[in-house]
Design a protein around this motif. Structure first.
Motif, PDB file in Angstrom:
ATOM      1  N   ALA A 280       0.824  -1.219   0.000  1.00 50.92           N
ATOM      2  CA  ALA A 280       0.000   0.000   0.000  1.00 50.92           C
ATOM      3  C   ALA A 280       0.854   1.263   0.000  1.00 50.92           C
ATOM      4  O   ALA A 280       0.434   2.309  -0.490  1.00 50.92           O
ATOM      5  CB  ALA A 280      -0.940  -0.001   1.195  1.00 50.92           C
ATOM      6  N   LEU A 281       2.045   1.163   0.597  1.00 50.59           N
ATOM      7  CA  LEU A 281       2.871   2.367   0.726  1.00 50.59           C
ATOM      8  C   LEU A 281       3.906   2.424  -0.399  1.00 50.59           C
ATOM      9  O   LEU A 281       4.411   1.397  -0.836  1.00 50.59           O
ATOM     10  CB  LEU A 281       3.595   2.360   2.075  1.00 50.59           C
ATOM     11  CG  LEU A 281       2.713   2.497   3.315  1.00 50.59           C
ATOM     12  CD1 LEU A 281       3.548   2.283   4.565  1.00 50.59           C
ATOM     13  CD2 LEU A 281       2.055   3.870   3.351  1.00 50.59           C
ATOM     14  N   PRO A 282       4.203   3.650  -0.863  1.00 51.10           N
ATOM     15  CA  PRO A 282       5.283   3.778  -1.854  1.00 51.10           C
ATOM     16  C   PRO A 282       6.621   3.487  -1.200  1.00 51.10           C
ATOM     17  O   PRO A 282       6.785   3.667   0.017  1.00 51.10           O
ATOM     18  CB  PRO A 282       5.186   5.251  -2.265  1.00 51.10           C
ATOM     19  CG  PRO A 282       4.545   5.936  -1.105  1.00 51.10           C
ATOM     20  CD  PRO A 282       3.637   4.927  -0.462  1.00 51.10           C
ATOM     21  N   GLU A 283       7.560   3.040  -1.995  1.00 46.67           N
ATOM     22  CA  GLU A 283       8.855   2.711  -1.426  1.00 46.67           C
ATOM     23  C   GLU A 283       9.543   3.961  -0.905  1.00 46.67           C
ATOM     24  O   GLU A 283       9.642   4.967  -1.610  1.00 46.67           O
ATOM     25  CB  GLU A 283       9.749   2.042  -2.482  1.00 46.67           C
ATOM     26  CG  GLU A 283      11.034   1.590  -1.826  1.00 46.67           C
ATOM     27  CD  GLU A 283      11.886   0.728  -2.732  1.00 46.67           C
ATOM     28  OE1 GLU A 283      11.407   0.276  -3.777  1.00 46.67           O
ATOM     29  OE2 GLU A 283      13.045   0.517  -2.359  1.00 46.67           O
ATOM     30  N   SER A 284       9.960   3.900   0.361  1.00 43.93           N
ATOM     31  CA  SER A 284      10.616   5.062   0.966  1.00 43.93           C
ATOM     32  C   SER A 284      11.324   4.577   2.212  1.00 43.93           C
ATOM     33  O   SER A 284      11.153   3.432   2.621  1.00 43.93           O
ATOM     34  CB  SER A 284       9.570   6.113   1.358  1.00 43.93           C
ATOM     35  OG  SER A 284       8.717   5.549   2.336  1.00 43.93           O
ATOM     36  N   TRP A 285      12.112   5.445   2.823  1.00 39.38           N
ATOM     37  CA  TRP A 285      12.767   5.047   4.076  1.00 39.38           C
ATOM     38  C   TRP A 285      11.727   4.797   5.149  1.00 39.38           C
ATOM     39  O   TRP A 285      11.891   3.948   6.011  1.00 39.38           O
ATOM     40  CB  TRP A 285      13.773   6.103   4.525  1.00 39.38           C
ATOM     41  CG  TRP A 285      13.130   7.421   4.908  1.00 39.38           C
ATOM     42  CD1 TRP A 285      12.888   8.462   4.084  1.00 39.38           C
ATOM     43  CD2 TRP A 285      12.632   7.773   6.207  1.00 39.38           C
ATOM     44  NE1 TRP A 285      12.258   9.461   4.768  1.00 39.38           N
ATOM     45  CE2 TRP A 285      12.095   9.077   6.078  1.00 39.38           C
ATOM     46  CE3 TRP A 285      12.588   7.146   7.440  1.00 39.38           C
ATOM     47  CZ2 TRP A 285      11.521   9.746   7.155  1.00 39.38           C
ATOM     48  CZ3 TRP A 285      12.013   7.813   8.512  1.00 39.38           C
ATOM     49  CH2 TRP A 285      11.480   9.098   8.370  1.00 39.38           C
ATOM     50  N   PHE A 286      10.595   5.529   5.051  1.00 40.90           N
ATOM     51  CA  PHE A 286       9.567   5.369   6.087  1.00 40.90           C
ATOM     52  C   PHE A 286       8.934   3.985   6.009  1.00 40.90           C
ATOM     53  O   PHE A 286       8.695   3.333   7.023  1.00 40.90           O
ATOM     54  CB  PHE A 286       8.489   6.452   5.924  1.00 40.90           C
ATOM     55  CG  PHE A 286       7.399   6.351   6.953  1.00 40.90           C
ATOM     56  CD1 PHE A 286       7.644   6.714   8.280  1.00 40.90           C
ATOM     57  CD2 PHE A 286       6.147   5.863   6.612  1.00 40.90           C
ATOM     58  CE1 PHE A 286       6.645   6.599   9.227  1.00 40.90           C
ATOM     59  CE2 PHE A 286       5.153   5.746   7.568  1.00 40.90           C
ATOM     60  CZ  PHE A 286       5.403   6.115   8.883  1.00 40.90           C
ATOM     61  N   ARG A 287       8.690   3.511   4.771  1.00 42.14           N
ATOM     62  CA  ARG A 287       8.103   2.191   4.632  1.00 42.14           C
ATOM     63  C   ARG A 287       9.073   1.141   5.187  1.00 42.14           C
ATOM     64  O   ARG A 287       8.679   0.208   5.862  1.00 42.14           O
ATOM     65  CB  ARG A 287       7.825   1.891   3.161  1.00 42.14           C
ATOM     66  CG  ARG A 287       7.056   0.585   3.005  1.00 42.14           C
ATOM     67  CD  ARG A 287       6.774   0.258   1.568  1.00 42.14           C
ATOM     68  NE  ARG A 287       7.945  -0.330   0.912  1.00 42.14           N
ATOM     69  CZ  ARG A 287       7.906  -0.854  -0.318  1.00 42.14           C
ATOM     70  NH1 ARG A 287       6.797  -0.821  -1.022  1.00 42.14           N
ATOM     71  NH2 ARG A 287       8.980  -1.362  -0.839  1.00 42.14           N
ATOM     72  N   SER A 288      10.318   1.358   4.898  1.00 36.29           N
ATOM     73  CA  SER A 288      11.328   0.423   5.386  1.00 36.29           C
ATOM     74  C   SER A 288      11.361   0.404   6.922  1.00 36.29           C
ATOM     75  O   SER A 288      11.423  -0.655   7.537  1.00 36.29           O
ATOM     76  CB  SER A 288      12.674   0.835   4.790  1.00 36.29           C
ATOM     77  OG  SER A 288      13.707   0.239   5.487  1.00 36.29           O
TER      78      SER A 288
END
Lengths: 86, 620
Positions: free
Chosen positions: B279-287
């Motif tokens: 659901a989330l775009p790839e980013s440091w936050f998703r990681s």
């Protein structure tokens, strides 16, 4: 009539009972015992012991309290038949 | 309900909204009078229980709202008298006289007594009534009294004590409306009646006998069931055998029955993690969210079913009255190492958590015994060790033969117990030597535990566990994730080994290498100084970050990090080392300074290191 054999609670066998005469312990401990029902003049019955023989459960004043043998040996009792007439 | 302080009953929280309560009512009574059951009945789920340092711990607060009247109920520890000699009695004494900073002087008192033994239980009434506060005397266990053929004239008793009396059964809820009416009604000061000399026990007992007689109290017959059950549980052969079987059954169930439940939780976490991932775009936050929070906190939350199962057992053992018999059976061992028999009860509750155990040492009158018990309690296998043990055992101990895993687990529990007992023996024969204090333990009647009371305990436990997961564990995993993601190399996160966290781990590697641990385990040991189960979360995060696609299964990842001797060394290290800052804080407060807290921390950690070292070196 009164056989004045000095005896302690520790000498009672399971099922036997006696009347507590005095507690031979320092004040704080004696008081704790009294709060649990071990008042001089009260009838105490020896019940089951731990599977290893010590401590033993005593029936006193409507409840059951476990004491170690070393503690029970400081509670002096009179022979109970005298107080049976209560 | 039982004589054994339940793990949650001793722990309490400061209710922040204390001042807004219009009325404060203290709940006082002897041990085993059913005080906590009544408290739970009256407050339901609105009580506050906590398990953290820095919150007030000596009493439980709960509120109940009755037709607009807001009442703050204070559950005090069970006491036989108001003479302040133990910490528990001091708390009761101070609170009733309004000498507590955080709780206002009570507007009223509810004195609860076990009506099946009115004479002795009412011994406390003299001292309570002499306080002059509006008082309600609650005669609890009305159902037992009736069943066993006892009677009491409630009105005549009220006449004798000069204050309202209610005959109730807190277990069934019978008669509780009268308590509610008292809590919200107009409070009247007790009518003066003749009271005993309150500092004199025989006088108080005589007074209560007289009051009972005038209230036409008839003693119930002794509980036949209690005698029959004691005939079995304290039987010279059957007794110890049952004791061992109970222990085996508990551990086997924790292992076997928990598996499907844990799998369920694991699936939920994996599915929700996968959903977030897409659901989330790839980013440091998703990681951070997936690897840090889901990987770290998630791998700890998986153990919730297991911990709750353990608490069902602890709850049943405590509520039924069996725990007091277990204390009796174990007393010989305690006596041998010079500890008071009462020390056994805090040690037993340390199986849940060392913190309530340390607080429950307040019932020990002898200060040196109390100190020794505080110092050894954290050796007992607390529930925070359970996730660590389960993870390592599941990864390294084969499923066959059937009892291999259970036996390993029991071995670890024994190891903690032996360490506690031997340390106590050393302390009691040296620095904490004292005259033996008499062992006296009241044996409560056996009672059927109620679903309600067990359910409340589980809810408390789940709250505490999840709160820990959401605070301490979440915080450490987030910090860890950042430390494992910096410094950036060409704008990309580094290999974990090259990150700040990895550097810390690799720096300490020489120290832990002789124990069979590598730098990843090293990071886990450092983060789990906060709380033991954090190591599980930490490894979850590290492996999650390292895995190329999806997360590696924790167990198989661990197998590539540790050898069997190293795994055993890790288990031994966690059995002994003091990996819990909350305990350190509580020990500091309860012993009145840093000295014992620091000594204990150093001793436990050193013992853990030395024994893990020895185990690894011998086995490999």
């Amino acid at each position: 009539m009164t056989r004045n054999i000095p005896a302690t609670l520790a000498e009672l066998r399971e099922g036997e009972e006696a009347c507590l005469d005095r507690i031979d312990l320092p004040e704080p401990e004696a008081r704790r015992l009294m709060e649990l029902g071990f008042l001089p003049g009260t009838r105490i019955a020896a019940a089951r012991s731990s599977p290893f023989g010590d401590p033993r459960v005593y029936r006193v004043d409507g409840s059951e309290v476990a004491l170690r043998r070393e503690t029970a040996a400081r509670l002096m009792v009179r022979e109970s038949p005298e107080i049976r007439g209560e | 309900m039982s004589n054994v302080p339940s793990s949650s009953a001793v722990v309490a929280a400061r209710a922040p909204e204390t001042s807004s309560a219009s009325r404060t009512v203290a709940l006082v009574g002897p041990p085993n009078s059913g005080k906590s059951t009544l408290f739970n009945r009256l407050t339901g789920l609105r009580q506050k229980v906590a398990n953290y340092p820095g919150v007030t711990v000596e009493k439980r607060l709960g509120r109940t709202s009755l037709q607009g009247q807001d009442v703050l109920l204070v559950d005090l520890p069970g006491v036989y008298s108001l003479e302040p000699r133990t910490e528990d009695e001091q708390v009761t004494h101070d609170l009733l006289r309004g000498r507590m900073d955080d709780v206002p002087k009570p507007d009223a008192v509810v004195l609860i007594v076990d009506v099946t033994n009115l004479g002795r239980q009412l011994t406390l009434a003299g001292p309570i009534l002499s306080l002059g506060l509006p008082t309600l005397v609650v005669l609890n266990m009305a159902d037992d009294l009736k069943r066993r053929g006892g009677t009491v004239d409630v009105d005549a008793l009220a006449e004798q004590v000069g204050t309202p009396v209610a005959l109730v059964s807190a277990r069934t809820g019978e008669g509780l409306s009268a308590v509610g009416e008292f809590l919200q009604g107009a409070l009247g000061v007790p009518r003066p009646v003749e009271l005993p000399i309150i500092s004199n026990v025989p006088s108080c007992r005589q007074w209560s006998a007289e009051v009972g007689k005038r209230a036409r109290y008839r003693n119930p017959l002794p509980s036949i069931w209690t005698r029959r059950l004691d005939g079995v549980f304290l039987h010279p052969v059957a007794g110890p055998l049952i004791f061992v079987m109970v222990v085996l059954a508990v551990f086997q169930t924790i292992f076997q029955a928990a598996v499907p439940l844990m799998d369920g939780v694991e699936t939920m976490i994996a599915v929700s993690g996968g959903w977030l991932q897409s659901a989330l775009p790839e980013s440091w936050f998703r990681s951070l969210l997936i690897e840090g929070v889901w990987g770290g906190v998630g791998s700890v939350v998986v153990f919730l079913p297991q911990i709750l199962l353990l608490f069902i057992f602890i709850g049943v053992l405590e509520d039924s009255g069996y725990m007091a018999r277990a204390a009796l059976i174990a007393d010989r061992t305690m006596a041998k190492v010079g500890l008071e028999g009462k020390s056994f009860i805090p040690l037993i509750s340390a199986y849940a958590c060392a913190i309530p155990a340390i607080l429950s040492t307040r019932t020990i009158a002898n200060q040196r015994d109390r100190m020794a018990t505080i110092l050894v309690a954290p050796f007992m296998t607390c529930s925070a060790r359970l996730p660590v043990y389960t993870l390592v055992i599941a990864a390294f101990i084969p499923e066959e033969p059937v009892y291999a895993r259970t036996a390993t687990m029991i071995g670890l529990y024994l190891l903690g117990f032996v360490a506690a007992v031997l340390t106590a023996a050393v302390l009691k024969s040296s620095v904490l030597k004292s005259a033996r204090t008499p062992f006296m333990l009241e044996m409560p009647s056996y009672r059927m535990p109620t679903l309600r009371s067990i359910g409340l305990r589980l809810l408390d436990r789940a709250k505490i566990f999840l709160r820990r997961a959401g605070t301490v564990i979440m915080a450490t995993t987030i910090v860890l994730w950042f430390l494992a993601s910096v410094p950036l190399q060409n704008g990309e996160p580094p290999e974990i080994a090259e990150s700040v966290a990895g550097t810390i781990g690799r720096t300490m590697e020489p120290v832990i290498e002789p124990l069979g641990f590598n730098w990843r385990i090293g990071i886990g040991i450092i983060t789990s100084l906060a709380a033991r189960e954090v190591i599980v979360g930490t490894l979850g995060t590290i492996y999650g970050m390292e895995a190329d696609e999806g997360s590696l299964e924790l167990q198989s990842a661990l197998q590539s990090d540790l050898t069997l001797p190293g795994a055993i060394a890790l288990l031994i290290y966690f059995a002994f080392a003091m990996q819990c800052m909350s305990t350190v804080a509580v020990v500091r407060r309860e012993t009145g300074g840093w000295k014992w807290a620091i000594l204990q921390f150093a001793y436990m950690t050193a013992l853990g290191y030395v024994c893990a070292f020895a185990a690894y070196q011998i086995l490999s």
